[in-house]
Write a protein that holds these residues in place. Structure first.
Motif, PDB file in Angstrom:
ATOM      1  N   THR A 174       0.841  -1.204   0.000  1.00 52.62           N
ATOM      2  CA  THR A 174       0.000   0.000   0.000  1.00 52.62           C
ATOM      3  C   THR A 174       0.877   1.256   0.000  1.00 52.62           C
ATOM      4  O   THR A 174       1.798   1.367   0.806  1.00 52.62           O
ATOM      5  N   HIS A 175       0.572   2.178  -0.937  1.00 51.19           N
ATOM      6  CA  HIS A 175       1.371   3.413  -1.034  1.00 51.19           C
ATOM      7  C   HIS A 175       0.580   4.683  -0.797  1.00 51.19           C
ATOM      8  O   HIS A 175       1.150   5.739  -0.556  1.00 51.19           O
ATOM      9  N   GLU A 176      -0.728   4.589  -0.937  1.00 53.96           N
ATOM     10  CA  GLU A 176      -1.582   5.770  -0.812  1.00 53.96           C
ATOM     11  C   GLU A 176      -2.705   5.469   0.174  1.00 53.96           C
ATOM     12  O   GLU A 176      -3.078   4.311   0.335  1.00 53.96           O
ATOM     13  N   PRO A 177      -3.265   6.507   0.804  1.00 54.88           N
ATOM     14  CA  PRO A 177      -4.420   6.249   1.662  1.00 54.88           C
ATOM     15  C   PRO A 177      -5.623   5.799   0.824  1.00 54.88           C
ATOM     16  O   PRO A 177      -5.850   6.351  -0.248  1.00 54.88           O
ATOM     17  N   GLU A 185       6.080   6.941   5.633  1.00 54.12           N
ATOM     18  CA  GLU A 185       5.806   8.007   4.658  1.00 54.12           C
ATOM     19  C   GLU A 185       5.679   9.330   5.405  1.00 54.12           C
ATOM     20  O   GLU A 185       4.914   9.406   6.383  1.00 54.12           O
ATOM     21  N   PRO A 186       6.395  10.374   4.964  1.00 55.48           N
ATOM     22  CA  PRO A 186       6.348  11.635   5.721  1.00 55.48           C
ATOM     23  C   PRO A 186       4.950  12.245   5.799  1.00 55.48           C
ATOM     24  O   PRO A 186       4.621  12.935   6.759  1.00 55.48           O
ATOM     25  N   TRP A 187       4.086  11.954   4.822  1.00 57.70           N
ATOM     26  CA  TRP A 187       2.758  12.587   4.801  1.00 57.70           C
ATOM     27  C   TRP A 187       1.767  11.905   5.746  1.00 57.70           C
ATOM     28  O   TRP A 187       0.681  12.419   5.982  1.00 57.70           O
ATOM     29  N   ILE A 188       2.158  10.745   6.284  1.00 62.16           N
ATOM     30  CA  ILE A 188       1.186  10.015   7.124  1.00 62.16           C
ATOM     31  C   ILE A 188       0.706  10.874   8.288  1.00 62.16           C
ATOM     32  O   ILE A 188      -0.465  10.854   8.659  1.00 62.16           O
ATOM     33  N   VAL A 189       1.613  11.669   8.830  1.00 67.65           N
ATOM     34  CA  VAL A 189       1.261  12.450  10.008  1.00 67.65           C
ATOM     35  C   VAL A 189       0.141  13.439   9.681  1.00 67.65           C
ATOM     36  O   VAL A 189      -0.828  13.571  10.424  1.00 67.65           O
ATOM     37  N   ASN A 190       0.280  14.114   8.533  1.00 69.24           N
ATOM     38  CA  ASN A 190      -0.783  15.035   8.119  1.00 69.24           C
ATOM     39  C   ASN A 190      -2.086  14.296   7.876  1.00 69.24           C
ATOM     40  O   ASN A 190      -3.161  14.794   8.208  1.00 69.24           O
ATOM     41  N   SER A 191      -1.983  13.110   7.308  1.00 68.14           N
ATOM     42  CA  SER A 191      -3.217  12.392   6.974  1.00 68.14           C
ATOM     43  C   SER A 191      -3.922  11.895   8.234  1.00 68.14           C
ATOM     44  O   SER A 191      -5.103  11.583   8.194  1.00 68.14           O
ATOM     45  N   LEU A 192      -3.225  11.826   9.355  1.00 73.30           N
ATOM     46  CA  LEU A 192      -3.861  11.355  10.586  1.00 73.30           C
ATOM     47  C   LEU A 192      -4.623  12.460  11.303  1.00 73.30           C
ATOM     48  O   LEU A 192      -5.390  12.190  12.228  1.00 73.30           O
ATOM     49  N   GLN A 193      -4.437  13.687  10.875  1.00 73.92           N
ATOM     50  CA  GLN A 193      -5.040  14.797  11.601  1.00 73.92           C
ATOM     51  C   GLN A 193      -6.568  14.696  11.722  1.00 73.92           C
ATOM     52  O   GLN A 193      -7.103  14.934  12.796  1.00 73.92           O
ATOM     53  N   LEU A 200      -3.742   2.552   5.100  1.00 77.21           N
ATOM     54  CA  LEU A 200      -2.538   3.385   4.962  1.00 77.21           C
ATOM     55  C   LEU A 200      -1.318   2.507   4.701  1.00 77.21           C
ATOM     56  O   LEU A 200      -1.342   1.305   4.971  1.00 77.21           O
ATOM     57  N   PRO A 201      -0.244   3.109   4.193  1.00 79.24           N
ATOM     58  CA  PRO A 201       0.995   2.346   4.027  1.00 79.24           C
ATOM     59  C   PRO A 201       1.549   1.924   5.393  1.00 79.24           C
ATOM     60  O   PRO A 201       1.178   2.499   6.418  1.00 79.24           O
ATOM     61  N   PRO A 202       2.430   0.923   5.384  1.00 76.95           N
ATOM     62  CA  PRO A 202       2.963   0.428   6.658  1.00 76.95           C
ATOM     63  C   PRO A 202       3.920   1.415   7.323  1.00 76.95           C
ATOM     64  O   PRO A 202       4.429   2.333   6.681  1.00 76.95           O
ATOM     65  N   ILE A 203       4.142   1.187   8.596  1.00 76.58           N
ATOM     66  CA  ILE A 203       5.141   1.969   9.341  1.00 76.58           C
ATOM     67  C   ILE A 203       6.100   0.960   9.969  1.00 76.58           C
ATOM     68  O   ILE A 203       5.677   0.031  10.656  1.00 76.58           O
ATOM     69  N   SER A 204       7.385   1.140   9.696  1.00 78.15           N
ATOM     70  CA  SER A 204       8.382   0.217  10.261  1.00 78.15           C
ATOM     71  C   SER A 204       9.503   1.023  10.890  1.00 78.15           C
ATOM     72  O   SER A 204       9.523   2.255  10.806  1.00 78.15           O
TER      73      SER A 204
END
Ligand SMILES: Nc1nc2c(ncn2[C@@H]2O[C@H](COP(=O)(O)OP(=O)(O)OP(=O)(O)O)[C@@H](O)[C@H]2O)c(=O)[nH]1
Ligand SMILES: [Mg+2]
Length: 344
Positions: free
Chosen positions: A115-118, A144-152, A135-139
């Motif tokens: 997965t690369h995009e929400p 992905e740097p944008w994940i934080v914004n997408s979690l808002q 969402l893409p994975p977190i390891s």
């Protein structure tokens, strides 16, 4: 040094917290930067605001070179009763669970980093929906740097692990560390779940950090079909120190998946309200959803922004009220209540 933040700045910050649309949030960030008092005590905050402006500007303008501009914006506009982010290490089965619960066609692969995009999808529960975002994975190595914004805009998270994989004991702390480095904290306290130890999670500060995100979280122990040992969740909790309410399931067989919607719904304390026009018979349409403790005024705001301003009183049918009882805008609504709004 005290930050001595001004009323103008606080107003901009409050607007930022409220804003859901990425473009609106960018405008709020710029206003925060314009109004923040410029002195040593706010150096860190100024730097944080500038970083967020840059990140959001990049994200809004899409890929900078090569690919077409105006590419995907990584924040998903919330829909339904609440937005829940699917987080987890690579290959844990986030997309498989998303596809099972929402019927989405999100990519599923037997290898990490599929997965690369929400990807948004809707999980039905009775006559409402919850929005789940794959969402893409977190390891340990990558997020992905944008994940934080997408979690808002998210109201909560499912932390999905492959419980049959012994590595999940290392993957969970690595993921929490990655998120914490960006001020995102997965907390175990949900409004609808009693938890005497909850207070320890929360930040108690006169100047709360505007960029701190706390997401109530369920631990989802996926791939239970490969690992039927019920003790494994407890061992994972003991070894990692996490204590989220947990769900054991298999996205492949569907075991344990059926009540996820209901558990989220309860944990979020979603309240459904049905509206009725004055003088017309009641027709059970789609409910408006608010949270426990919300009022007639909150419902009116959802129906139409002008309704909230022009609201005089409401008549309600439901639990603990007489049929058609007249109530004021501060009346706290209950699940299943029928509301007839009367305007000035
Ligand atoms: N046996 C079993 N396999 C599963 C289960 N859930 C997912 N899988 C398999 O695990 C692999 C990874 O699944 P995905 O859903 O793509 O995992 P993901 O977490 O989205 O992976 P990334 O997007 O790469 O982070 C696929 O081969 C799935 O078929 C499950 O409950 N049981
Ligand atoms: Mg995936």
């Amino acid at each position: 040094m005290p930050a001595n933040l001004t009323a103008d700045y606080r107003k901009a910050e409050a607007a930022y917290r409220e804003a859901r649309d990425p473009a609106d949030r960018l405008a709020c960030l710029k206003e925060m930067l314009r109004t923040i008092p410029k002195h040593k005590g706010t150096d860190h905050l100024q730097a944080d605001i500038k970083t967020r402006i840059k990140e959001l500007t990049d994200d809004l303008s899409g890929p900078a070179k090569g690919a077409r501009r105006g590419g995907p914006v990584h924040a998903v506009r919330p829909e339904g009763a609440a937005q829940i982010a699917l987080l987890g290490p690579p290959n844990a089965g986030k997309s498989s669970l998303h596809a099972r619960l929402t019927g989405s066609k999100t990519d599923i692969g037997p290898y990490p980093l599929t997965t690369h995009e929400p990807v948004p999808g809707m999980l039905p529960f009775e006559d409402t929906h919850l929005q789940l975002v794959d969402l893409p994975p977190i390891s340990a190595d990558f997020m992905e740097p944008w994940i934080v914004n997408s979690l808002q805009p998210a109201d909560g998270a499912l932390l999905i692990v492959d419980i049959s994989d012994p590595e999940c004991v290392d993957q969970v702390p690595a993921l929490l560390e990655q998120l914490a480095s960006k001020k995102v904290y997965l907390v175990h306290r949900w409004p609808g779940i009693d938890d005497p130890a909850a207070a320890a999670d929360t930040e108690d500060d006169e100047n709360p950090d505007p960029f701190r995100i706390e997401l109530p979280t369920f631990l989802v122990a996926n791939k239970s079909d490969l690992d039927p040992d019920p003790d494994d969740v407890r061992i994972l909790e003991e070894l990692t120190g996490v204590n989220y309410p947990s769900i054991v399931c298999s996205a492949q067989t569907g075991d344990g998946c059926d009540d996820i919607g209901q558990r989220l719904h309860r944990a979020l304390q979603i309240v459904r309200v049905y509206t009725k026009s004055p003088g017309k018979p009641f027709q059970r349409d789609k409910p408006f959803t608010v949270r426990r403790g919300d009022t007639i005024h909150d419902v009116a705001r959802l129906v139409h922004k002008d309704f909230a301003r022009g609201l005089r009183f409401a008549r309600v049918w439901g639990e603990g009220v007489f049929d058609g009882q007249q109530v004021g805008p501060d009346h706290v609504v209950s699940d299943g209540e029928i509301v007839e709004l009367h305007l000035k």
